[in-house]
Design an enzyme around this catalytic site. Sequence first.
Site, PDB file in Angstrom:
ATOM      1  N   GLU A 118      -4.380   7.633  20.502  1.00 11.21           N
ATOM      2  CA  GLU A 118      -3.129   7.406  21.235  1.00 11.21           C
ATOM      3  C   GLU A 118      -2.235   6.613  20.310  1.00 11.21           C
ATOM      4  OE1 GLU A 118      -0.358   5.411  22.633  1.00 11.21           O
ATOM      5  OE2 GLU A 118      -1.719   4.402  24.037  1.00 11.21           O
ATOM      6  N   CYS A 156       4.086   1.528  23.527  1.00 11.33           N
ATOM      7  CA  CYS A 156       4.235   2.899  23.029  1.00 11.33           C
ATOM      8  C   CYS A 156       5.001   3.762  24.020  1.00 11.33           C
ATOM      9  CB  CYS A 156       2.860   3.515  22.765  1.00 11.33           C
ATOM     10  SG  CYS A 156       1.927   2.712  21.453  1.00 11.33           S
TER      11      CYS A 156
END
Length: 453
Positions: free
Chosen positions: A227, A261
């Site tokens: 990720e 993020c």
Amino acid sequence: MDAVNPATGAVIESYEEADDAEVEAALAASQSAFEEWRDVPLREREELIANAADVLRENAERYARLMTDEMGKPVEQARGEVEKCAWACEYYAEHASQHLADEPRASPAGTEVYTSYEPLGPVLAVMPWNYPFWQVFRFAAPYLTAGNTGILKHASNVPGCALAIEEVFEKAGFPEGVFQSLLVSSSKVDGIIADDRVRAATLTGSEPAGRAVAETAGRELKKTVLELGGSDPVVVLDDADVAQAAETGAWARCQNTGQSCIAGKRFVVHDAVYDDFLDAFLDEIDAYTVGDPRDDQTDIGPMARRDLLEDLHEQVVRSAQAGADVVRGGEPLDREGEYYPPTVLTDVPRDAPVAAEETFGPVAAVLRVDSEEEAVEVANDTDLGLGASVWTEDRARGQRVAHRIDAGCTYVNELVKSDPRVPFGGVKDSGYGRELASDGIREFVNRKTIWVN
């Protein structure tokens, strides 16, 4: 390994890094623990992960303040992070048996054929500092409950959090060696991945770090989940509820001091509502309190490190030089600590850093578009594809646009978030694989076919 308070610059505590002998001992302990842990009935593993939720809540204030001191997260948000970790533990305590149940397959009469989901072994997790508890529990809750063991290599600026998480599992009653925190530098990661006892690796972090882990794991033929970064678009269409889009969008950009993020980063706004949105967005930004992260009233604290602040400011400066207009913020605050104010840029060229790169801090780029078609094109004009949101009062239109955006998850009239009930992950340079829900717990298992005549 020093833990430094980014609000004051003071060293909180110094920790000894693990040497080669300690790394070897941890790997041996993880493998040894796996041989017994894999055979512990799933119901017992579920009970233990439920215990972890209890430990988290019992120590919520201490863990929250530890996060706040080590990486600057406003303490009220840190409390929310601890609660979210407890929720993830409870989710898998309740649903792991269903997610890992043997799955019958079509087979000839008189035979029994099914898929069994069996653990792989020790899993290395390389985790970031920005959500120092949540990122870890997002991997640990499903993977440990599935019967794997875990080795955590946490970010070097949150060593206290790494050890506190190990404490959670100890207090919850997990057997020794099932979960361990290794205080090591990034230079040791390749060697740990290459070790035969480590069967898989997961990383949440930057794109370069993900590529490095994937390269080593690929050479060793080991499964990975990555990720990585995001440059999430917030698409505001001409029929959006502008006030709601501005309120939620501002928080999506600024929570956790913008160090996320999946923060909203590029605000792609239709010309018909652009002026109204920008006014409302700036009003929301102006209302935030920047200050001491230990104060419950603080919305935005310091950035986690000086180098992160400097990198972010350089992106803002280069974007202004490219022609963007800085309408809020734009300079580090003249005060003790690593403080950067909420910053908004308009008239942003699409190749300017704040539009073309990930900005990891409270900086928003607002881009004007003339149509839905152009909004989708701008939203997809990035090598990253983690999350996105679409704002419209027409739900059918929102779903149609959501399908056209290249992202691992797209929310309509909601900020992007990771939720234990739904799979989470990205596409393009934002990584691969999925965490959470049934997809997450099945990432690091052997999907074994059993055929019985």
